[in-house]
Design an enzyme around this catalytic site. Sequence first.
Site, mmCIF file in Angstrom:
data_model
loop_
_atom_site.group_PDB
_atom_site.id
_atom_site.type_symbol
_atom_site.label_atom_id
_atom_site.label_comp_id
_atom_site.label_asym_id
_atom_site.label_seq_id
_atom_site.Cartn_x
_atom_site.Cartn_y
_atom_site.Cartn_z
ATOM 1 N N GLY A 152 0.796 -1.223 0.000
ATOM 2 C CA GLY A 152 0.000 0.000 0.000
ATOM 3 C C GLY A 152 0.829 1.273 0.000
ATOM 4 O O GLY A 152 0.363 2.322 0.452
ATOM 5 N N SER A 153 2.037 1.221 -0.546
ATOM 6 C CA SER A 153 2.849 2.447 -0.526
ATOM 7 C C SER A 153 2.269 3.511 -1.461
ATOM 8 O O SER A 153 2.361 4.709 -1.184
ATOM 9 C CB SER A 153 4.317 2.155 -0.847
ATOM 10 N N ASN A 154 1.638 3.083 -2.548
ATOM 11 C CA ASN A 154 0.969 4.074 -3.409
ATOM 12 C C ASN A 154 -0.242 4.691 -2.705
ATOM 13 O O ASN A 154 -0.500 5.885 -2.836
ATOM 14 C CB ASN A 154 0.541 3.422 -4.729
ATOM 15 N N ILE A 182 -10.794 -6.803 -11.869
ATOM 16 C CA ILE A 182 -12.026 -6.137 -11.439
ATOM 17 C C ILE A 182 -13.193 -6.774 -12.194
ATOM 18 O O ILE A 182 -13.165 -6.847 -13.428
ATOM 19 C CB ILE A 182 -11.967 -4.623 -11.782
ATOM 20 N N ASN A 204 -5.930 3.023 -12.484
ATOM 21 C CA ASN A 204 -4.923 2.042 -12.059
ATOM 22 C C ASN A 204 -3.527 2.602 -12.287
ATOM 23 O O ASN A 204 -3.331 3.468 -13.140
ATOM 24 C CB ASN A 204 -5.081 0.752 -12.880
ATOM 25 N N HIS A 206 0.283 1.097 -13.209
ATOM 26 C CA HIS A 206 0.974 -0.113 -13.666
ATOM 27 C C HIS A 206 2.477 0.178 -13.689
ATOM 28 O O HIS A 206 2.891 1.237 -14.173
ATOM 29 C CB HIS A 206 0.470 -0.482 -15.065
ATOM 30 N N ASP A 249 -5.083 -3.689 -18.513
ATOM 31 C CA ASP A 249 -4.042 -2.695 -18.818
ATOM 32 C C ASP A 249 -4.200 -2.030 -20.180
ATOM 33 O O ASP A 249 -3.210 -1.638 -20.801
ATOM 34 C CB ASP A 249 -2.645 -3.340 -18.730
#
Length: 198
Positions: free
Chosen positions: A16-18, A97, A111, A113, A154
């Site tokens: 969860g660093s983003n 999803i 998102n 990537h 993506d």
Amino acid sequence: MAEHKTRLAVFCSGTGSNFRALHRAITEKHIDAEFVLCLSNRSECGAMEYARENGIPALQVSENQYPDYKDFVAAMLYALNEHRIEYIILAGYMRKIPDAIVKTYHERIVNIHPALLPKFGGEGMYGSRVHTAVLSAGETESGATVHMVDEEYDRGRILMQETVPVLPGDTPETLARRVLTCEHELYPRALRKLLNAQ
Ligand code: GAR
């Protein structure tokens, strides 16, 4: 009347660093929004811990909890409705999803990537596999991409990209770290631009 802040759900599966970087940008008022839900397929992970520490409802919704996939999708939609979610922010979410969610949240799922899409994306391309593929291909640069999510892995509209060099002697781990540092700056910038344009 109180100003409306865009209501965000973050979907995470790991550190969860983003999520932290985005939350920091919101706390510092660089983005006019609020995280009102953290949803994960795992009950225990860095992202869920961070959400709990910061008073953000942390909810596990996993396929494993529901023998019937339809019930899993319904539980996800119920949570999104209940929290009146306007945008879904994927930050290291390692699951596909469900199509029904993509349809309901058309152009409202974002998102990040860890590569320069359209290269090194698609099914099975996540986490360290991406960096391994970049190194195997002999690329001299990589980077991160923030994009909208549609029905295909993506493939959605690209909002912003940032490049980083691939250096001699890089391993998937050293490259991942360089890309991740770049993500922490890129994601808040891209989200701010997206929300300001609404
Ligand atoms: C990030 O590098 C993100 O781009 C990647 O997982 C990492 C999560 O790190 N996402 C994907 O590979 C999704 N296809 P974080 O949990 O520390 O934010």
